[in-house]
Design an enzyme around this catalytic site. Structure first.
Site, PDB file in Angstrom:
ATOM      1  N   VAL A  29      -2.008  -0.760  18.022  1.00 39.04           N
ATOM      2  CA  VAL A  29      -3.150   0.113  18.341  1.00 39.04           C
ATOM      3  C   VAL A  29      -2.598   1.398  18.959  1.00 39.04           C
ATOM      4  CG1 VAL A  29      -5.202   0.344  19.799  1.00 39.04           C
ATOM      5  CG2 VAL A  29      -4.721  -1.827  18.656  1.00 39.04           C
ATOM      6  N   LEU A  30      -3.111   2.537  18.516  1.00 33.77           N
ATOM      7  CA  LEU A  30      -2.578   3.822  18.971  1.00 33.77           C
ATOM      8  C   LEU A  30      -3.340   4.335  20.191  1.00 33.77           C
ATOM      9  CD1 LEU A  30      -2.177   5.232  15.388  1.00 33.77           C
ATOM     10  CD2 LEU A  30      -0.293   4.696  16.949  1.00 33.77           C
ATOM     11  N   ALA A  47      -7.419  -4.155  -4.819  1.00 32.68           N
ATOM     12  CA  ALA A  47      -8.505  -3.196  -4.546  1.00 32.68           C
ATOM     13  C   ALA A  47      -8.059  -2.153  -3.527  1.00 32.68           C
ATOM     14  CB  ALA A  47      -9.735  -3.951  -4.044  1.00 32.68           C
ATOM     15  N   GLU A  48      -7.293  -2.584  -2.534  1.00 35.06           N
ATOM     16  CA  GLU A  48      -6.803  -1.655  -1.506  1.00 35.06           C
ATOM     17  C   GLU A  48      -5.968  -0.535  -2.111  1.00 35.06           C
ATOM     18  OE1 GLU A  48      -6.284  -4.194   2.599  1.00 35.06           O
ATOM     19  OE2 GLU A  48      -4.545  -3.970   1.338  1.00 35.06           O
ATOM     20  N   ASN A  80       0.838  -1.213   0.000  1.00 34.10           N
ATOM     21  CA  ASN A  80       0.000   0.000   0.000  1.00 34.10           C
ATOM     22  C   ASN A  80       0.867   1.254   0.000  1.00 34.10           C
ATOM     23  OD1 ASN A  80      -3.060  -0.504   0.196  1.00 34.10           O
ATOM     24  ND2 ASN A  80      -2.178  -2.064   1.549  1.00 34.10           N
ATOM     25  N   HIS A 112      -8.075  -1.601   5.918  1.00 36.32           N
ATOM     26  CA  HIS A 112      -8.318  -2.924   6.505  1.00 36.32           C
ATOM     27  C   HIS A 112      -8.873  -3.854   5.422  1.00 36.32           C
ATOM     28  CE1 HIS A 112      -9.115  -5.826   9.645  1.00 36.32           C
ATOM     29  NE2 HIS A 112     -10.281  -6.046   9.068  1.00 36.32           N
ATOM     30  N   GLY A 145     -10.322   2.128  19.214  1.00 32.66           N
ATOM     31  CA  GLY A 145     -10.714   0.731  19.103  1.00 32.66           C
ATOM     32  C   GLY A 145      -9.925   0.040  17.990  1.00 32.66           C
ATOM     33  N   VAL A 146     -10.282  -1.220  17.738  1.00 30.19           N
ATOM     34  CA  VAL A 146      -9.611  -1.976  16.676  1.00 30.19           C
ATOM     35  C   VAL A 146     -10.508  -1.963  15.435  1.00 30.19           C
ATOM     36  CG1 VAL A 146      -8.726  -4.246  15.984  1.00 30.19           C
ATOM     37  CG2 VAL A 146      -8.382  -3.425  18.318  1.00 30.19           C
ATOM     38  N   ASP A 147     -10.081  -1.240  14.417  1.00 29.08           N
ATOM     39  CA  ASP A 147     -10.793  -1.168  13.139  1.00 29.08           C
ATOM     40  C   ASP A 147     -12.246  -0.714  13.314  1.00 29.08           C
ATOM     41  OD1 ASP A 147      -8.461  -2.159  11.864  1.00 29.08           O
ATOM     42  OD2 ASP A 147      -9.042  -4.200  12.367  1.00 29.08           O
TER      43      ASP A 147
END
Ligand code: GRF
Length: 212
Positions: free
Chosen positions: A104-105, A185-186, A26, A121, A155-157
């Site tokens: 995770v931030l 696709a990403e 990416n 994601h 949170g996560v995603d």
């Protein structure tokens, strides 16, 4: 007309800081879109929490400063995030792009970049958050999956969805074929979203800093 237009000064391209942990395809798509003049931005710094992430070599090949900040070297998440924040601030980053960044931030980090942190994601969220999203999709036998770009919250995603692209799952698919189709696709979706940010069509979302 703003002062830049009046003086004829060039508009400063959007400054991106890209956080990575792995392959960096990416990141490569972003670098390629900039090189092709499609995306009016510059990657000011690439930071990996893993020393051997191939993404770092991609950054260096494009002449972009690439740093490793190993999370294990810090006492806790807050200290790691402070180091990330310092490096991003020194590089004068406007937006933070998570491109396969596996940490995770903290809310403090997210507040510092108020609503200017985006992630990609490999599923149609809210389906299959967290790790192994492609594997989860195959295990559930879904016929359509895809990818999502979203604002990052603590949170996560789970942050506000910005854009999604659906990808069909065929009966012959395995992890490798489906991952490859989603990755393709990403690359397109992420660059499209960053184009919207660079053009001012997508604005920061400050409330994301505090929402779970
Ligand atoms: C992508 O599938 C992305 O959705 C997920 O991590 C993967 C990173 O791939 N967050 P790459 O390193 O960009 O090739």
């Amino acid at each position: 007309m703003d002062s830049r237009e009046m003086t004829g000064a060039a508009k400063k391209p959007l400054s991106l800081g890209v956080l990575v942990s792995g392959t960096g395809s990416n990141l490569q798509a972003i670098l390629d879109a900039i090189a092709q003049g499609r995306l009016d931005a510059r990657v000011s710094v690439v930071i990996s929490n893993r020393e051997n992430a191939p993404a770092l070599a991609r950054a260096r090949a494009a002449g972009v400063p690439a740093l490793t900040i190993p999370h294990q070297a810090f006492a806790d998440r807050a200290a790691f995030d402070r180091a990330l924040h310092t490096a991003l601030a020194e590089a004068e980053v406007d937006w933070v792009v998570l491109a396969g960044f596996m940490r995770v931030l903290t809310p403090t980090f997210l507040r510092a970049f108020a609503g200017r942190v985006v992630n990609i994601h490999p599923s149609l969220l809210p389906a299959f958050p967290g790790v192994d999203a492609v594997k989860q999709a195959l295990a559930h036998g879904v016929k359509i999956t895809g990818c999502t770009v979203h604002f990052v919250n603590q949170g996560v995603d789970s942050g506000k969805i910005i854009a999604q692209h659906a990808v069909p799952v065929t009966a012959e698919d395995d992890l490798s074929t489906l991952s490859a189709r989603i990755h393709a696709a990403e690359h397109e979706l992420f660059v499209n979203v960053l184009e919207d940010i660079a053009a001012g069509r997508l604005l920061p979302l400050p409330s994301e800093a505090t929402e779970a």
